[in-house]
Design an enzyme around this catalytic site. Structure first.
Site, PDB file in Angstrom:
ATOM      1  N   SER A  10      41.971  97.680  80.580  1.00 44.03           N
ATOM      2  CA  SER A  10      42.435  96.385  81.054  1.00 44.03           C
ATOM      3  C   SER A  10      42.266  96.355  82.570  1.00 44.03           C
ATOM      4  CB  SER A  10      43.909  96.193  80.684  1.00 44.03           C
ATOM      5  OG  SER A  10      44.699  97.164  81.353  1.00 44.03           O
ATOM      6  N   ALA A  13      43.254  99.355  85.955  1.00 44.30           N
ATOM      7  CA  ALA A  13      43.301 100.717  85.418  1.00 44.30           C
ATOM      8  C   ALA A  13      42.507 101.697  86.276  1.00 44.30           C
ATOM      9  CB  ALA A  13      42.771 100.735  83.987  1.00 44.30           C
ATOM     10  N   SER A  16      36.831 100.725  88.787  1.00 43.35           N
ATOM     11  CA  SER A  16      35.928 100.791  89.942  1.00 43.35           C
ATOM     12  C   SER A  16      36.151 102.063  90.746  1.00 43.35           C
ATOM     13  CB  SER A  16      36.101  99.556  90.834  1.00 43.35           C
ATOM     14  OG  SER A  16      35.718  98.388  90.143  1.00 43.35           O
ATOM     15  N   ASP A  91      29.210  98.614  87.178  1.00 41.28           N
ATOM     16  CA  ASP A  91      30.568  98.075  87.225  1.00 41.28           C
ATOM     17  C   ASP A  91      30.561  96.682  86.612  1.00 41.28           C
ATOM     18  OD1 ASP A  91      33.272  98.331  87.861  1.00 41.28           O
ATOM     19  OD2 ASP A  91      33.041  97.451  89.853  1.00 41.28           O
ATOM     20  N   GLU A  92      31.707  96.210  86.157  1.00 38.26           N
ATOM     21  CA  GLU A  92      31.830  94.891  85.527  1.00 38.26           C
ATOM     22  C   GLU A  92      30.877  94.765  84.335  1.00 38.26           C
ATOM     23  OE1 GLU A  92      34.306  93.154  86.350  1.00 38.26           O
ATOM     24  OE2 GLU A  92      34.779  93.765  88.388  1.00 38.26           O
ATOM     25  N   GLN A  94      31.282  94.321  81.303  1.00 43.03           N
ATOM     26  CA  GLN A  94      31.562  93.292  80.297  1.00 43.03           C
ATOM     27  C   GLN A  94      30.646  92.089  80.471  1.00 43.03           C
ATOM     28  OE1 GLN A  94      33.764  94.103  82.723  1.00 43.03           O
ATOM     29  NE2 GLN A  94      34.501  92.238  83.710  1.00 43.03           N
ATOM     30  N   CYS A 149      51.758  98.656  81.597  1.00 40.40           N
ATOM     31  CA  CYS A 149      52.489  97.386  81.534  1.00 40.40           C
ATOM     32  C   CYS A 149      53.795  97.539  82.319  1.00 40.40           C
ATOM     33  CB  CYS A 149      52.774  97.051  80.073  1.00 40.40           C
ATOM     34  SG  CYS A 149      53.682  95.496  79.806  1.00 40.40           S
TER      35      CYS A 149
END
Length: 196
Positions: A10, A13, A16, A91-92, A94, A149
């Protein structure tokens, strides 16, 4: 044998930061790397793109930027042909298209270069990103990085919030933002915030 890795988590975390640490380790040993990040995420842009990848704890590095039409296999192959690369770090991840994830697999399988991808697994609705879905399906190694969380449990969800801190349940899948727009929550608190 080179592998395709997917480090997912998430928000908040340390994805990077972990990528930048891996890059440092390769470079410290005199090995060449090639860093990539999504063109859509321009928060670190500036200073000649020296901060293209930037962690919340202040680490940063320059990187090439990929868009949906970027040929990663071709671009990496051209650089590798001039001087051998030891690792490609994304990185990134997604935001990779499914075709680009397969190009990353080809970089590992055909060019023999390890590819380390770092990104979110799910969006603010709890749905897989297309790039993450393919990475989860074909990566040789999956590594979950942990965020926490507010209740102390593992945060696995990304809650998008508006300017008042209220949960957002509609909108485009990709909307760039940091702690001002997203909160990492456990599934229980995410479900409660979304009214499920």
């Amino acid at each position: 044998m080179a592998k395709l890795y997917f480090y997912y988590a998430s928000m908040n975390a340390g994805k990077s930061a972990t990528l930048l640490q891996a890059n440092f380790n390769y470079n410290e040993r005199g090995m060449r790397t090639m860093l990539w990040t999504a063109a859509i995420d321009d928060r670190g842009a500036g200073e000649g793109d020296a901060h293209a990848i930037e962690s919340r704890i202040g680490l940063h590095a320059g990187a090439h930027r990929f868009a949906a039409g970027t040929d990663l296999f071709g671009r990496v192959g051209a650089v590798h042909a001039e001087a051998a690369l030891s690792c490609v770090l994304v990185d990134e991840a997604q935001f990779l298209t499914p075709a680009q994830v397969w190009q990353c697999a080809d970089i590992a399988d055909k060019a023999g270069i390890p590819v380390l991808c770092y990104g979110l697994r799910t969006d603010f609705r709890g749905e897989l990103f297309p790039g993450s879905a393919v990475l989860l399906g074909i990566a040789d190694t999956l590594v979950e990085l942990k965020a926490v969380c507010h209740c102390g449990r593992k945060a696995s969800m990304n809650l998008r919030v508006d300017a008042r801190g209220n949960a957002v349940s509609e909108g485009p899948q990709a909307e760039i933002g940091g702690n001002d727009r997203y909160i990492a929550l456990c599934r229980r608190h995410f479900s409660e915030a979304m009214g499920r």
